[in-house]
Write an enzyme that holds these catalytic residues in place. Structure first.
Site, PDB file in Angstrom:
ATOM      1  NE  ARG A 299     -11.660 -43.645 -72.419  1.00 39.99           N
ATOM      2  CZ  ARG A 299     -11.903 -42.382 -72.091  1.00 39.99           C
ATOM      3  NH1 ARG A 299     -12.146 -42.070 -70.835  1.00 39.99           N
ATOM      4  NH2 ARG A 299     -11.919 -41.437 -73.020  1.00 39.99           N
ATOM      5  CB  CYS A 367     -14.145 -19.824 -57.376  1.00 39.40           C
ATOM      6  SG  CYS A 367     -13.366 -19.795 -55.771  1.00 39.40           S
TER       7      CYS A 367
HETATM    8  C1  LIG Z   1      -6.661 -40.496 -77.638  1.00 37.22           C
HETATM    9  C2  LIG Z   1      -6.167 -41.307 -78.730  1.00 37.22           C
HETATM   10  C3  LIG Z   1      -5.989 -42.678 -78.556  1.00 37.22           C
HETATM   11  C4  LIG Z   1      -6.345 -43.399 -77.291  1.00 37.22           C
HETATM   12  O1  LIG Z   1      -7.711 -43.432 -77.058  1.00 37.22           O
HETATM   13  P1  LIG Z   1      -8.254 -44.226 -75.788  1.00 37.22           P
HETATM   14  O2  LIG Z   1      -9.701 -44.014 -75.810  1.00 37.22           O
HETATM   15  O3  LIG Z   1      -7.615 -43.595 -74.597  1.00 37.22           O
HETATM   16  O4  LIG Z   1      -7.862 -45.642 -75.939  1.00 37.22           O
HETATM   17  C5  LIG Z   1      -5.449 -43.396 -79.596  1.00 37.22           C
HETATM   18  N1  LIG Z   1      -5.110 -42.800 -80.756  1.00 37.22           N
HETATM   19  C6  LIG Z   1      -5.276 -41.471 -80.953  1.00 37.22           C
HETATM   20  C7  LIG Z   1      -4.874 -40.882 -82.234  1.00 37.22           C
HETATM   21  C8  LIG Z   1      -5.813 -40.690 -79.966  1.00 37.22           C
HETATM   22  O5  LIG Z   1      -5.983 -39.391 -80.172  1.00 37.22           O
END
Ligand SMILES: *Cc1c(COP(=O)(O)O)cnc(C)c1O
Length: 438
Positions: A299, A367
């Site tokens: 993220r 919908c």
């Molecule tokens: C989703 C995930 C991330 C990344 O998380 P963010 O919040 O997008 O930084 C890292 N490691 C694992 C194992 C994840 O499932």
């Protein structure tokens, strides 16, 4: 115009005060050029975030610090090319992500394969593609990897996913580090030690260390310090109990980003430097050598590098109740409000100078009554059919979660650089939508 809603430095307003600019581009003009709904991505912002993580990890841990991009946040070929160009490692979670990374020429030795339920087909494919490390969730998977590696005549490197028992104070749907979780083996129940013993007994795998990921959209830096405390203690305990010296420790991703101005801005560099100082002294205190440390943000690499543009259709005013502003996208391109009521900032792309005097729910065209992008949005009361709205911070978990519900085509992803705008993922056509129908 309320400046506080310009959440990231890549947002600004044209000199006449009317138009929202993103990465220096006129968002209204881009909506006209490419059509809507439209995902925009600021390539320089992505590169800048990658470099911040890489520099912080290097400054904090030297050669022992590694940054990986959790590609489920936004997964398409061009992004894997950018990761390759920037020398960033990646996380992948499915054969589809592995395939896409391969198509981008990504060096798969620098990839980590996650998921709580990898199928045998996934395992075969990942081994064939030369995935560097499996991050193993459970014992069944460990046996399957050992068996398939034996068939292939190789030794597969892997990490074990551990649940440290940390509550990250985020939405339940994206909290993963508590003992009661579908992910990983818990330290508290003894299962983490048990799976370490099992891994050490198998011949066709090499246990390289541990992984954990406590959740997503985490703002509290103490969460990482607590996680590191628990994990380093576990590393020391396993060294003492089993003589196993972990070479790698992956502390996951999860740093929060701003969807609304009330959310804080996290100084990633500072956070990682503090984490580094803490982990070095903690390892010393425990009398162990600090393993190499990786973080795997998703993220916080791509979220504020993204923005979605929509065209307004119907505006419905229900006296004494509510106003509804319908746009030409919805839960098909942004499922996050429907999933967990995620907050967003929505701005009127071409009417930034007007007073925002109408409260409305911005809703999609699907919908489904739950097809809402955001409630209680303040917009100019002049907003109507043909106006462009921008939802901010949509670079992560939007395109990658998009669906074809109602047979609506997926929106394209257009990348913006200082020199040019270009299509990284084209818009789905009607033929694309029915292409698999026999
Ligand atoms: C989703 C995930 C991330 C990344 O998380 P963010 O919040 O997008 O930084 C890292 N490691 C694992 C194992 C994840 O499932």
């Amino acid at each position: 115009m309320e400046n506080r809603d310009l959440l990231c430095e890549n947002l600004s307003v044209s000199s006449d005060g009317k138009t929202l600019l993103f990465a220096g581009y006129d968002t209204n003009a881009l909506a006209k050029k490419y059509g809507t709904p439209l995902y925009l991505m600021d390539e320089m912002r992505i590169r800048e975030r990658i470099r911040t993580y890489k520099k912080a990890l290097f400054d904090a841990f030297g050669d022992k610090g590694h940054a990986l991009y959790a590609s489920k946040a936004a997964s398409f070929k061009r992004l894997y090319e950018i990761m390759r160009e920037e020398g960033m490692g990646i996380d992948v979670v499915s054969s589809g992500e592995i395939y896409t990374a391969m198509k981008a020429g990504f060096p798969m030795a620098h990839s980590y394969f996650h998921s709580n339920n990898k199928t045998d087909e996934d395992i075969y494919y990942a081994i064939e593609c030369g995935v560097g490390y499996f991050v193993v969730d459970n014992a069944e998977e460990l046996f399957a990897i050992d068996r398939i590696a034996e068939e292939k005549g190789l030794v597969q490197n892997l990490l074990l996913r551990i649940t440290p028992g940390i509550d990250p104070h985020t939405y339940a749907a994206i909290a993963t580090g508590k003992v009661d979780s579908k992910f990983g083996s818990a330290i508290e129940t003894g299962q983490a030690e048990e799976i370490t013993r099992t891994a050490l007994s198998l011949k066709n795998i090499k246990l390289c260390g541990y992984h954990c990921h406590v959740g997503s959209q985490v703002f509290d830096s103490d969460v990482y310090i607590s996680t590191a405390t628990v994990m380093l203690k576990f590393v020391a305990d396993m060294q003492e109990a089993l003589g196993f010296k972990a070479e790698q420790l992956d502390l996951g991703g999860g740093y929060g980003v701003r969807y609304i101005c009330e959310q804080p801005k996290i100084d990633i560099y500072e956070n990682i430097m503090q984490l580094g100082a803490f982990m070095k002294s903690e390892a010393k205190r425990l009398g162990i050598e600090l393993p190499s440390v990786s973080l795997e943000p998703g993220r916080s690499i791509v979220a504020d590098a993204g923005l979605t543009l929509y065209t307004v259709g119907t505006v419905k005013r229900i006296p004494e109740y509510k106003n509804y502003v319908s746009v030409d996208g919805g839960m098909t391109d942004n499922i996050r409000f429907a999933l967990y009521g995620a907050p967003y900032t929505i701005l009127p792309s071409g009417k930034m100078d007007e007073k925002r005097d109408m409260k409305a729910s911005v809703v999609g065209r699907c919908c489904e009554s739950g097809d809402i992008i955001q409630e209680n949005v303040m917009l100019p009361s002049s907003v109507g059919r043909g106006d462009i709205l921008a939802t901010l911070t949509t670079g992560a978990y939007h395109y990658s979660m998009a669906s074809n519900y109602n047979r609506i085509g997926k929106a394209p992803v257009v990348m913006l650089t200082p020199d040019k705008d270009y299509v990284a993922v084209r818009r789905q056509t009607l033929e694309d939508i029915s292409a698999q129908d026999e």
